[in-house]
Enzyme design. Structure first.
Site, PDB file in Angstrom:
ATOM      1  CG  PHE A 241      20.138  98.194  92.691  1.00 36.53           C
ATOM      2  CD1 PHE A 241      20.758  98.448  91.472  1.00 36.53           C
ATOM      3  CD2 PHE A 241      20.121  99.206  93.644  1.00 36.53           C
ATOM      4  CE1 PHE A 241      21.351  99.674  91.209  1.00 36.53           C
ATOM      5  CE2 PHE A 241      20.707 100.438  93.390  1.00 36.53           C
ATOM      6  CZ  PHE A 241      21.329 100.674  92.172  1.00 36.53           C
ATOM      7  N   GLY A 468      15.984 104.901  87.383  1.00 36.84           N
ATOM      8  CA  GLY A 468      17.229 105.664  87.296  1.00 36.84           C
ATOM      9  C   GLY A 468      18.099 105.065  86.202  1.00 36.84           C
ATOM     10  CB  THR A 469      17.534 101.974  84.247  1.00 39.17           C
ATOM     11  OG1 THR A 469      16.180 102.335  83.931  1.00 39.17           O
ATOM     12  CG2 THR A 469      17.535 101.032  85.427  1.00 39.17           C
ATOM     13  NE  ARG A 629      20.524  99.668  67.006  1.00 35.86           N
ATOM     14  CZ  ARG A 629      19.478 100.489  66.988  1.00 35.86           C
ATOM     15  NH1 ARG A 629      18.260 100.007  67.173  1.00 35.86           N
ATOM     16  NH2 ARG A 629      19.653 101.770  66.777  1.00 35.86           N
ATOM     17  CB  ILE A 630      24.026  99.627  72.742  1.00 37.64           C
ATOM     18  CG1 ILE A 630      24.865  98.433  73.227  1.00 37.64           C
ATOM     19  CG2 ILE A 630      24.027 100.753  73.781  1.00 37.64           C
ATOM     20  CD1 ILE A 630      24.382  97.753  74.499  1.00 37.64           C
ATOM     21  CD  GLN A 639      20.989 100.320  84.142  1.00 38.47           C
ATOM     22  OE1 GLN A 639      20.576  99.214  84.450  1.00 38.47           O
ATOM     23  NE2 GLN A 639      21.026 101.307  85.005  1.00 38.47           N
ATOM     24  CD  GLU A 706      18.861  91.726  86.650  1.00 38.46           C
ATOM     25  OE1 GLU A 706      18.673  91.149  87.710  1.00 38.46           O
ATOM     26  OE2 GLU A 706      18.036  91.726  85.721  1.00 38.46           O
TER      27      GLU A 706
HETATM   28 MO1  MOS Z   1      16.275  92.789  89.124  1.00 37.19          MO
HETATM   29  S1  MOS Z   1      17.247  91.853  90.650  1.00 37.19           S
HETATM   30  O1  MOS Z   1      15.310  91.640  88.384  1.00 37.19           O
HETATM   31  O2  MOS Z   1      15.530  94.105  89.705  1.00 37.19           O
END
Ligand code: MOS
Length: 743
Positions: A241, A468-469, A629-630, A639, A706
């Site tokens: 994060f 973990g994304t 695009r996903i 996310q 984000e």
């Molecule tokens: Mo993000 S706040 O650019 O990891």
């Protein structure tokens, strides 16, 4: 430490995550769990004052304690070279334990190294420090803010048009101030580093990081060796994060101590130390002044931002960014000022700038909707920007109107009675609020290597990281599509500086950057395979036109004629070569320069409020995103929903705080820093527009890490106002604030 070893599962359905099995079986270890031969343990002793200097450190008792190998402090410094100042915007100022100056509570003043972690923790408790204490500035008073010359790499003040004149002429004016407390990243995995030297000039550093090359680059001058002598490994990571986007003291301390002692050293921060030593979202005050016509068309916005910044660092949130580009407003001023305090350094935290900025901006727009009687969605449509009003450029893609329409439809917004306290359900007050989401689409350069293997599968390698994304899953998915393979037939290697240079995992640019590199490299490998096949007399594809050969079902075949089919495995066997390989760099194209690139979205939230207890529950969320695009739907959901959950935490539960007397961060663990738990989170109904942005990246994605958090806190606050008639402008929205706020 390869996060996604190649695994083949025959005809099984594609897994949600390529590393899912390893994670749920516990086979995926974090750096703090890593063991290497001869490993010893370092524990940081933090300052007990917020400002002053270290006069003396008594390490006698610690050094005499069992298992202790060394205690480093200003009196026994660690040899360091280079500057502790940040070399670039990604990094923060370091302290290590050599200097006597104290800038914040918890700052490292000593490092104890012992044979076991328990011995190190115990010995650290025996170190006594005598301080010369000075009066620390700890009170955040926005009125005392100063204007820096530069802020976040650009002038601190921005203006277009004439805001004063437009405000004076406006029929309706809204002016309000909003505050956000310190927020902590609170990642599941604590920061930890294991450093092991091969010889005086070569070191391996295991460090959960958002960018392995960035870690090597920051360490090199401090260690006095070239970056290529530093191998950085980031294996499985439990969330970043933004907190794992910079190199912090513990990483450098581990490397320096390991060299001094000639043994591998592990430094793990405990949960308390994470609050002091790995950054936070800056506390901020924002004032929005809007001038509009009675029809809700905004003619002027002034957005003032004051951040609390650390005396030793200076990072603050650029919260005015979205205000400059989100709506078609001719007269705009943004100003960033700061109050300098003796507190730990702030840093990037999920949607730095846009998360706090969109809270203030989107609440102010809701206040304008109330003042004008214009529906909040309609108000935003009336101010829709058809091109970027800040740069004047066209958008690379924008489907925000579609997002409003799709999410409003799914939510049932048309049934909303705009009067506060007008909607109820079984004795509870119901509130419906909405806000716009926005985040810039960034993209960098990265290299990927794709190998077609003798077993018919493929291996993808690039030195990016997966926080973990789902980065590894996305890379496998993109390569599989390009090569005609199943996702399970593609292995992924990441998180190692020895691999081809990869994307930094931050700024929502991982997928746009790495996805592009993987796609281009996989396409190059496929083209090589096709060329080899059509020239090989033994191939069923011999003589076929290259442009008519497609990758499908685990091999390549002539379009429309499955009888003319070859496989990578068969080709490698016939040709007698171990692999077919392509390594390609993908960088932003020239066409990108002419466009303004942003992801967009619409957040709709339903809250229910107990009219007697004033407890707030976010009961329903519908959101629609335009993120291009996903690439990997399952991990994309993770996310986007994760961002929304963090936004609900920002709105209702998360509150960091500094004790003004001691300068101490007084939230110390997850029992007093309240990230949402399952019971706080409703079903989240996620939608996205189908789109391919051709300018940002070869994969058409605009980034999703984000944008999910942006707008959420405002949508919740707007819903709370609708439910109760009470406008809370200070986060989090607690019972106390609902009681105190004027109706
Ligand atoms: Mo993000 S706040 O650019 O990891």
């Amino acid at each position: 430490m390869s996060p996604a070893p190649r695994a083949r599962h025959g005809a099984q359905a594609a897994p949600a995550r390529v590393d899912g099995r390893l994670k749920v079986t516990g086979a995926a270890g974090y750096t703090a769990e890593l063991w290497v031969e001869g490993l010893v343990h370092g524990v940081i002793v933090g300052s007990r004052i917020a400002r002053g200097s270290v006069e003396a450190v008594d390490t006698g008792a610690a050094e005499a304690a069992g298992g202790v190998l060394a205690v480093f402090s200003p009196e026994h410094p660690l040899p360091v070279q280079g500057s502790l100042e940040p070399p670039n915007f990604l990094d923060r100022t370091l302290h290590l334990v050599n200097g006597r100056r104290v800038d914040h509570f918890g700052q490292p003043v000593a490092l104890v190294v012992a044979k076991t972690a328990e011995q190190a923790v115990h010995a650290a408790s025996l170190v006594t420090v005598r301080y010369h204490e000075e009066l620390a500035r700890t009170r955040f008073d926005a009125a005392a803010a100063e204007t820096p010359e530069q802020f976040a790499g650009r002038p601190a003040a921005y203006r277009r048009g004439d805001v004063d004149a437009a405000l004076a002429a406006a029929e309706v004016r809204v002016e309000a101030a909003y505050t956000i407390p310190m927020h902590h990243h609170a990642a599941m995995e604590p920061h930890a580093t294991v450093a092991a030297w091969e010889d005086e000039r070569h070191v391996t550093v295991h460090d959960p990081s958002q960018g392995v090359a960035a870690v090597a680059g920051r360490l090199a001058p401090l260690l006095g060796i070239p970056a290529e002598n530093i191998r950085v490994l980031s294996g499985f990571i439990g969330g970043g994060f933004g907190s794992k986007g910079s190199v912090w003291d513990h990483t450098v301390l581990a490397a320096l101590a390991a060299r001094e002692l000639g043994r591998p050293v592990r430094v793990v921060l405990d949960r308390r130390q994470l609050f002091d030593l790995t950054g936070h979202r800056a506390r901020s005050w924002q004032r929005l002044t809007l001038g509009a016509g009675g029809d809700g068309v905004v003619g002027a916005i002034r957005h003032e931002v004051v951040n609390a910044v650390a005396a030793h660092d200076g990072f603050g949130d650029p919260a005015g960014g979205a205000t400059r580009m989100l709506y078609a407003v001719p007269n705009v001023e943004t100003a960033h000022r700061q109050v300098t305090l003796h507190v730990p350094a702030a840093t990037f935290m999920r949607a730095p700038g846009e998360a706090p900025g969109s809270f203030a901006l989107e609440c102010a727009l809701d206040e304008l909707a109330v003042a004008t009687g214009v529906d909040p969605v309609e108000l935003r449509l009336r101010n829709h920007a058809d091109r970027d009003p800040e740069s004047g450029r066209p958008w690379s893609s924008k489907r925000l109107r579609e997002c409003y329409a799709l999410a409003a439809e799914r939510f049932g917004w048309a049934a909303r009675d705009p009067r506060p306290r007008s909607m109820t359900d079984d004795g509870l007050l119901v509130g419906w609020g909405m806000a716009t989401a926005t985040y810039p689409a960034y993209r960098g350069a990265a290299t990927a290597r794709v190998r077609l293997l003798p077993d018919g599968g493929a291996q993808v390698a690039s030195a990016t990281t997966d926080l973990g994304t789902g980065m590894a899953t996305m890379m496998a998915t993109v390569a599989a599509a390009e090569l005609g393979l199943a996702v399970t037939d593609v292995g992924v290697e990441i998180g190692d500086t020895r691999l081809p240079a990869g994307a930094f995992s931050g700024g929502s640019m991982g997928a746009t950057t790495s996805g592009a590199a993987v796609r281009v490299a996989a396409a190059a490998a496929r083209v090589k395979a096709v060329e080899l096949a059509v020239e090989d007399e033994a191939s069923p594809l011999y003589g076929a036109p290259e442009s008519e050969v497609v990758a499908v079902d685990g091999g390549i075949e002539l379009r429309g004629d499955p009888s003319r089919r070859d496989t990578y495995a068969a080709m490698l066997r016939r040709l007698g070569v171990p692999v077919i390989e392509a390594t390609v760099e993908a960088a932003p194209g020239e066409a990108a320069g002419g466009y303004s690139m942003h992801a967009f979205g619409a957040q709709f939230v339903e809250v229910v409020v107990d009219p007697e207890l004033l407890t707030v529950w976010a009961r329903r969320v519908v959101a629609c995103f335009d993120a291009g695009r996903i690439l990997s739907p399952v991990t994309a959901r993770g996310q986007l929903a994760g961002g929304i959950i963090q936004g609900i935490g920002m709105a209702l539960t998360e509150e960091g705080a500094v004790d003004e007397r001691s300068g101490r961060v007084i939230v110390r663990d997850l029992s007093d820093y309240h990230i949402p738990v399952h019971a706080d989170i409703p079903a989240i109904d996620l939608l996205w527009t189908e789109g391919f942005d051709p300018y940002i990246s070869e994969v058409g994605a605009k980034g999703i890490g984000e944008i999910g958090i942006t707008g959420v806190a405002a949508a919740v606050a707007n819903a709370v106002h609708h439910a109760t008639g009470v406008r809370v402008r200070d986060l989090p929205i607690t019972v106390e604030r609902l009681l105190r706020a004027p109706v």
